[in-house]
Design an enzyme around this catalytic site. Structure first.
Site, PDB file in Angstrom:
ATOM      1  CB  SER A 102      -0.945  -0.053   1.199  1.00 31.98           C
ATOM      2  OG  SER A 102      -1.969   0.881   1.057  1.00 31.98           O
ATOM      3  CG  ASP A 225      -6.952  -3.026  -3.492  1.00 34.38           C
ATOM      4  OD1 ASP A 225      -7.620  -2.391  -2.664  1.00 34.38           O
ATOM      5  OD2 ASP A 225      -5.717  -3.203  -3.387  1.00 34.38           O
ATOM      6  CG  HIS A 253      -5.456  -2.478   0.191  1.00 35.75           C
ATOM      7  ND1 HIS A 253      -4.988  -2.128  -1.062  1.00 35.75           N
ATOM      8  CD2 HIS A 253      -4.728  -1.744   1.069  1.00 35.75           C
ATOM      9  CE1 HIS A 253      -4.024  -1.234  -0.931  1.00 35.75           C
ATOM     10  NE2 HIS A 253      -3.837  -0.980   0.350  1.00 35.75           N
TER      11      HIS A 253
END
Lengths: 277, 323
Positions: A102, A225, A253
């Site tokens: 991320s 996602d 995610h």
């Protein structure tokens, strides 16, 4: 070069853990809202082949909260400096494979721009260079109001935190005021720190940095996602020279937690297919 | 499925990636549509964007690590696309033979309003505390400036006091210091206590000045001052009273004690010489036991002055005690 004492401080500050001491280095960086334990199901796959380094950003997990500096950590460069500090403290000067999730993907890219010689390659899981929409060229997936909504959701969920609603003390409040008891929920992130991290994560725009990256990247894109849609993965692929895009059959995610074997397999294939210098 | 429908709250079942396996009628009553319609879809679609981020960044990492979460606050999108505040628990369990997650919701309209107010109040308190802290800091700075200023004034005062009570030539105390010393003594004694004053006048000082110049005269005065200091008790005070006139304040000294000191003065003064000749002084002594009298100083001065005059008149280099 830093002094030995500073090295030890950094290892403590960032709660650095090193698994095994031989093989090429895999340096794992957690995402917003989490800590290094989120990699626990991936690391077993590389136990015998790699030297694996895990750490918490200052303000997350079991890092030293007293070292949290709002100014430094209000920019992703501050987090990138944590990555570089950890490498320096471990005496790493080259050959590192960065594995980020991320927001840490952007952090890793910034670190690799600052010190390209340090990194061999980067593995980016669910990256997004910018979460905000900038139509018509770029759709990060979110409007500013969505992200403001997230901050207020975080506030309401942190109500349960010890002392979160306790009377605010007037007078001098120093950095040390952040060192409170931490509950284990939300991966041990202090609410004050979490808010800074959230703002930095979701309001950063690192699109202009992508062409400056010179190291090869493996982009691991989740098929579905909410945070990093397919289009964002494709945008990264198009703007990162020498990058490889692999779409994982994962909804959500956090593929490294829900489908760790898929993430590990993709990493392994990528490492094997590289003609290593 | 029937069992889920009997539960008195909205319930959702998903796989470990959030894919919807089942939704009960209470949930469908809020989000609309049919169970079949939602099946195999991502549960993300039930939530507004902010809640989706929260699910992905906070809830799933916790859930995948510790298999349950409790009392989380989120919004669901209803069939009219309105955000409905919800409290939510989730726990891992079995559904149709596979590891699954059971999500249970409670509508929290009132609670959410109440909490929003709480957070607002907290924000206000925090801003107020910050401004208080700022004021506090400014006050502290002002206070430190003030103490610094006060200290400077105090130091200056001490210096001024010394200057105002010192004779610049001899470094001895002056008349003002004499008055202060006597007043101070008077405030501490009972009536009837004795005290004496010696007025010491240099004999033929004008001649020294005329013959050897003022510099030599000043040297004589300075040397004399040293000898006077040497002839006193610790509790006594010697001051330069006028041009060539000195006064010795002798607290608690009676007639005999004062005479004794006067004799020591004569002896010491002989050490001071001009062109090989010793200097002499005439001394007038006054003793009083009116310790508490407001006129004490004037009386002692007046009487010792008269005695000096007599000492001069009767040939100098001697002591006359005022009777």
């Amino acid at each position: 070069m830093l002094l030995l004492e500073s090295y030890l401080n950094i290892l403590n500050r960032n709660n650095v853990h090193v698994q095994a001491n031989n093989g090429p280095v895999l340096l794992y960086a957690h995402g917003f809202g989490c800590n290094q334990t989120m990699w626990n199901q991936v690391t077993p796959y590389f136990e015998s082949t790699h030297r694996q380094v895990l750490f918490d950003y200052v303000g997350s997990g079991k890092s030293d909260l007293a070292s949290f500096d709002v100014k430094r950590y209000s920019s992703l460069q501050g987090y990138a400096q944590d990555v570089l500090d950890v490498c320096d403290a471990l005496g790493l000067s080259n050959g590192v494979t960065f594995v980020g999730h991320s927001v840490s993907c952007s952090v890793g890219l910034l670190a690799s721009i600052a010190r390209p010689e340090l990194f061999d390659r980067l593995v980016l899981l669910g990256p997004s260079p910018c979460f905000l929409n900038h139509p018509p060229d770029y759709l990060g997936g979110f409007e500013r109001e969505d992200l403001e909504g997230l901050l207020s959701l975080m506030d309401q969920n942190y109500i349960g935190w010890a002392n979160y609603l306790a009377p605010v003390v007037s007078g001098e409040t120093e950095a040390g005021a952040l060192t409170g008891e931490l509950s284990d929920s939300f991966c041990s992130t202090d609410p004050t720190v979490a808010r800074v991290f959230a703002q930095t994560t979701f309001f950063s725009d690192n699109r202009a940095d992508l062409p400056l990256v010179s190291r090869p990247c493996l982009i691991l894109q989740h098929r579905e996602d909410a945070l990093a849609p397919l289009g964002v993965g494709e945008y990264m692929h198009a703007h990162l020279q020498g990058s490889t895009l692999k779409v994982l059959d994962v909804v959500g995610h956090c593929g490294h937690m829900s489908q760790p074997f898929l993430v590990a397999e993709a990493m392994r294939n990528y490492f094997n297919n590289l003609s290593l210098p | 499925m029937d069992q889920l429908n009997q539960l008195p709250c909205p319930v959702l079942v998903t796989d470990r990636m959030g894919k919807i396996l089942a939704a009960n009628i209470d949930l469908l009553a809020i989000v609309g549509g049919s169970a079949e319609q939602w099946q195999q879809k991502s549960m993300d679609k039930l939530f507004p964007l902010a809640s989706r981020i929260f699910l992905q960044t906070h809830v799933w990492p916790m859930l995948l690590r510790q298999e349950s979460v409790r009392e989380l606050y989120l919004h669901l999108n209803d069939s009219n696309n309105q955000r409905i505040p919800m409290m939510m628990n989730c726990q891992m369990g079995q559904f149709e033979g596979a590891d699954s997650y059971y999500w249970v919701f409670f509508v929290a309209l009132q609670r959410s309003l109440f909490e929003a107010e709480l957070l607002q109040a907290r924000g206000d308190a925090q801003r107020m505390a910050a401004s208080l802290a700022q004021s506090h800091k400014e006050l502290k700075e002002l206070h430190s400036q003030l103490s610094q200023r006060t200290h400077m004034v105090e130091t200056a005062n001490i210096e001024l006091t010394e200057l105002s009570q010192t004779d610049p030539l001899t470094g001895m105390a002056n008349r003002r210091a004499l008055a202060i010393a006597i007043t101070h003594w008077q405030s501490q004694v009972t009536d009837g206590a004795h005290a004496s004053l010696l007025l010491v006048d240099v004999d033929h000082f004008k001649a020294v000045n005329d013959q050897y110049g003022h510099d030599e005269g000043d040297c004589v005065l300075t040397a004399l001052a040293r000898q006077l200091q040497a002839s006193m008790r610790v509790s006594d005070l010697a001051v330069r009273y006028g041009g060539e006139e000195f006064a010795l304040w002798l607290p608690f000294a009676d007639h005999t004690g004062a005479e004794c000191t006067a004799q020591r003065v004569h002896d010491h003064v002989r050490e001071v010489k001009v062109a090989g000749n010793s200097i002499t002084v005439s001394i007038g002594v006054a003793t009083s036991s009116d310790a508490r009298s407001p006129e004490l100083l004037q009386q002692l001065i007046k009487h010792s002055d008269e005695a000096v005059y007599q000492a001069k008149a009767s040939g100098r280099n001697r002591t006359v005690h005022f009777e």
